[in-house]
Design a protein around this motif. Structure first.
Motif, PDB file in Angstrom:
ATOM      1  N   PHE A  55       0.840  -1.211   0.000  1.00  0.00           N
ATOM      2  CA  PHE A  55       0.000   0.000   0.000  1.00  0.00           C
ATOM      3  C   PHE A  55       0.867   1.250   0.000  1.00  0.00           C
ATOM      4  O   PHE A  55       1.894   1.313   0.676  1.00  0.00           O
ATOM      5  CB  PHE A  55      -0.904   0.014   1.243  1.00  0.00           C
ATOM      6  N   LYS A  56       0.429   2.236  -0.776  1.00  0.00           N
ATOM      7  CA  LYS A  56       1.159   3.512  -0.799  1.00  0.00           C
ATOM      8  C   LYS A  56       0.157   4.658  -0.898  1.00  0.00           C
ATOM      9  O   LYS A  56      -0.763   4.629  -1.725  1.00  0.00           O
ATOM     10  CB  LYS A  56       2.119   3.560  -1.993  1.00  0.00           C
ATOM     11  N   LEU A  57       0.331   5.660  -0.040  1.00  0.00           N
ATOM     12  CA  LEU A  57      -0.518   6.857  -0.033  1.00  0.00           C
ATOM     13  C   LEU A  57       0.327   8.060  -0.428  1.00  0.00           C
ATOM     14  O   LEU A  57       1.367   8.327   0.172  1.00  0.00           O
ATOM     15  CB  LEU A  57      -1.119   7.070   1.357  1.00  0.00           C
ATOM     16  N   ILE A  58      -0.143   8.772  -1.456  1.00  0.00           N
ATOM     17  CA  ILE A  58       0.543   9.983  -1.909  1.00  0.00           C
ATOM     18  C   ILE A  58      -0.316  11.201  -1.581  1.00  0.00           C
ATOM     19  O   ILE A  58      -1.509  11.242  -1.894  1.00  0.00           O
ATOM     20  CB  ILE A  58       0.801   9.939  -3.433  1.00  0.00           C
ATOM     21  N   GLN A  59       0.294  12.202  -0.941  1.00  0.00           N
ATOM     22  CA  GLN A  59      -0.368  13.469  -0.655  1.00  0.00           C
ATOM     23  C   GLN A  59       0.605  14.607  -0.947  1.00  0.00           C
ATOM     24  O   GLN A  59       1.798  14.381  -1.169  1.00  0.00           O
ATOM     25  CB  GLN A  59      -0.788  13.529   0.826  1.00  0.00           C
ATOM     26  N   ARG A  60       0.087  15.814  -0.939  1.00  0.00           N
ATOM     27  CA  ARG A  60       0.978  16.971  -1.100  1.00  0.00           C
ATOM     28  C   ARG A  60       1.997  17.008   0.019  1.00  0.00           C
ATOM     29  O   ARG A  60       1.673  16.729   1.176  1.00  0.00           O
ATOM     30  CB  ARG A  60       0.184  18.278  -1.085  1.00  0.00           C
ATOM     31  N   GLU A  61       3.219  17.349  -0.316  1.00  0.00           N
ATOM     32  CA  GLU A  61       4.229  17.534   0.716  1.00  0.00           C
ATOM     33  C   GLU A  61       3.944  18.833   1.468  1.00  0.00           C
ATOM     34  O   GLU A  61       3.353  19.768   0.920  1.00  0.00           O
ATOM     35  CB  GLU A  61       5.617  17.565   0.086  1.00  0.00           C
ATOM     36  N   SER A  62       4.353  18.904   2.713  1.00  0.00           N
ATOM     37  CA  SER A  62       3.997  20.025   3.582  1.00  0.00           C
ATOM     38  C   SER A  62       4.490  21.372   3.069  1.00  0.00           C
ATOM     39  O   SER A  62       3.899  22.416   3.348  1.00  0.00           O
ATOM     40  CB  SER A  62       4.544  19.791   4.996  1.00  0.00           C
ATOM     41  N   ASN A  63       5.576  21.370   2.301  1.00  0.00           N
ATOM     42  CA  ASN A  63       6.150  22.629   1.827  1.00  0.00           C
ATOM     43  C   ASN A  63       5.754  22.959   0.387  1.00  0.00           C
ATOM     44  O   ASN A  63       6.384  23.786  -0.268  1.00  0.00           O
ATOM     45  CB  ASN A  63       7.681  22.577   1.924  1.00  0.00           C
ATOM     46  N   LYS A  89      -1.706  -4.644  -5.293  1.00  0.00           N
ATOM     47  CA  LYS A  89      -0.897  -3.475  -4.917  1.00  0.00           C
ATOM     48  C   LYS A  89      -1.838  -2.277  -5.031  1.00  0.00           C
ATOM     49  O   LYS A  89      -2.466  -2.072  -6.079  1.00  0.00           O
ATOM     50  CB  LYS A  89       0.282  -3.299  -5.875  1.00  0.00           C
ATOM     51  N   VAL A  90      -1.947  -1.505  -3.968  1.00  0.00           N
ATOM     52  CA  VAL A  90      -2.917  -0.406  -3.948  1.00  0.00           C
ATOM     53  C   VAL A  90      -2.219   0.916  -3.709  1.00  0.00           C
ATOM     54  O   VAL A  90      -1.405   1.056  -2.788  1.00  0.00           O
ATOM     55  CB  VAL A  90      -3.987  -0.622  -2.842  1.00  0.00           C
ATOM     56  N   ASN A  91      -2.547   1.877  -4.555  1.00  0.00           N
ATOM     57  CA  ASN A  91      -1.998   3.220  -4.389  1.00  0.00           C
ATOM     58  C   ASN A  91      -3.134   4.234  -4.365  1.00  0.00           C
ATOM     59  O   ASN A  91      -4.042   4.191  -5.197  1.00  0.00           O
ATOM     60  CB  ASN A  91      -1.050   3.565  -5.534  1.00  0.00           C
ATOM     61  N   ILE A  92      -3.110   5.122  -3.380  1.00  0.00           N
ATOM     62  CA  ILE A  92      -4.089   6.208  -3.298  1.00  0.00           C
ATOM     63  C   ILE A  92      -3.364   7.529  -3.529  1.00  0.00           C
ATOM     64  O   ILE A  92      -2.335   7.808  -2.901  1.00  0.00           O
ATOM     65  CB  ILE A  92      -4.790   6.246  -1.921  1.00  0.00           C
ATOM     66  N   ASN A 117      -3.309  -6.867 -11.250  1.00  0.00           N
ATOM     67  CA  ASN A 117      -3.566  -6.869  -9.806  1.00  0.00           C
ATOM     68  C   ASN A 117      -3.064  -5.595  -9.116  1.00  0.00           C
ATOM     69  O   ASN A 117      -2.519  -5.635  -8.015  1.00  0.00           O
ATOM     70  CB  ASN A 117      -2.937  -8.098  -9.142  1.00  0.00           C
ATOM     71  N   SER A 118      -3.264  -4.479  -9.801  1.00  0.00           N
ATOM     72  CA  SER A 118      -2.929  -3.184  -9.206  1.00  0.00           C
ATOM     73  C   SER A 118      -4.173  -2.311  -9.185  1.00  0.00           C
ATOM     74  O   SER A 118      -5.043  -2.422 -10.058  1.00  0.00           O
ATOM     75  CB  SER A 118      -1.822  -2.491  -9.999  1.00  0.00           C
ATOM     76  N   ILE A 119      -4.265  -1.459  -8.170  1.00  0.00           N
ATOM     77  CA  ILE A 119      -5.387  -0.515  -8.067  1.00  0.00           C
ATOM     78  C   ILE A 119      -4.822   0.861  -7.743  1.00  0.00           C
ATOM     79  O   ILE A 119      -4.060   1.019  -6.787  1.00  0.00           O
ATOM     80  CB  ILE A 119      -6.378  -0.921  -6.959  1.00  0.00           C
ATOM     81  N   ILE A 120      -5.198   1.845  -8.553  1.00  0.00           N
ATOM     82  CA  ILE A 120      -4.835   3.238  -8.280  1.00  0.00           C
ATOM     83  C   ILE A 120      -6.119   4.018  -8.050  1.00  0.00           C
ATOM     84  O   ILE A 120      -7.027   3.995  -8.887  1.00  0.00           O
ATOM     85  CB  ILE A 120      -4.040   3.856  -9.449  1.00  0.00           C
TER      86      ILE A 120
END
Length: 260
Positions: A55-63, A89-92, A117-120
């Protein structure tokens, strides 16, 4: 709705490789997605999911106000590898409408030829900020949560009769470090105009603020005028994010486009 739709696809063995979730609350939508993953894919606790190797979560970096290409490249590398101990494999990508153009173009390549078998899952507030070539590759889910405090605050500040200091204070909150709040407000205005267009052409709308002063004023406009305002608002939102324009100036222009 988000949780239910994902569960239905899972039970029917028809999970898509990519989803686009459009919502007015990134946090609540993310919680529903994580809840689905927790119970159906990873079968573990919330905390363990965040550290799960599949699992991987992507968000804006703080800066930064944007999701950059390096973050997206890390997704492409992650998703291309075989899962460790789960079926997917899951990525948000949270706040996906904050991707810059290079990042959006990069993720498009993966969406065009997704690994098996991947989900984005992309979660956004404003689909119009993403390239159509990208959104067309995704199964779409929409859910608008009831957030009374924010909606009431927006409605109150759209009333032209509020005093000058209150309106200035409202505009002043949108500094360029607060882009998420601005997108929430701009999307609220865009959604309001589109709902009125639907009402004009006889399509049912679930517009919650139909009795507010600002909306009642717009009900007297003809269809062409509403459509013209909608297109101007869409263009303004897209260009504000794309070119990192001053959010206070964009707020003033947005209010003029919508309600003057």
């Amino acid at each position: 709705m988000i949780y239910k739709k994902l569960c239905q696809d899972f039970l029917n063995k028809k999970l898509y490789n990519s989803y686009l979730i459009k919502t007015n609350s990134i946090d609540q939508a993310l919680r529903e997605v994580i809840n689905f993953l927790k119970q159906n894919i990873f079968k573990t606790s919330y905390e363990q999911i965040l550290a799960h190797p599949d699992f991987k979560l992507i968000q804006r970096e703080s800066n930064s106000n944007m999701i950059n290409i390096n973050q997206i490249r890390s997704i492409c590398e992650f998703i291309s590898k075989t899962s460790v101990n789960s079926p997917y494999k899951v990525n948000i990508i949270s706040q996906a409408d904050n991707m810059n153009s290079h990042a959006a173009n990069n993720i498009l390549k993966t969406l065009e030829e997704p690994p098996k078998n991947s989900i984005i899952i992309l979660i956004c507030q404003n689909e119009n900020l993403l390239p159509k070539t990208l959104t067309s590759r995704c199964a779409k889910i929409e859910e608008y949560f009831t957030i009374e405090n924010h909606t009431n605050n927006f409605d109150q500040n759209l009333n032209p009769d509020i005093n000058y200091k209150t309106k200035l204070a409202f505009i002043n909150q949108f500094n360029n470090k607060n882009i998420d709040r601005w997108i929430e407000f701009a999307s609220f205005v865009e959604y309001t105009i589109m709902s009125l267009i639907k009402k004009k052409i006889g399509i049912k709308s679930d517009l919650k603020n139909i009795d507010s002063f600002s909306v009642k004023k717009l009900l007297d406009l003809n269809l062409d005028s509403l459509q013209n305002r909608y297109e101007k608002i869409r263009s303004l939102i897209k260009n504000t994010v794309k070119y990192d324009l001053d959010l206070r100036v964009s707020t003033i222009i947005l209010l003029e486009h919508a309600f003057k």
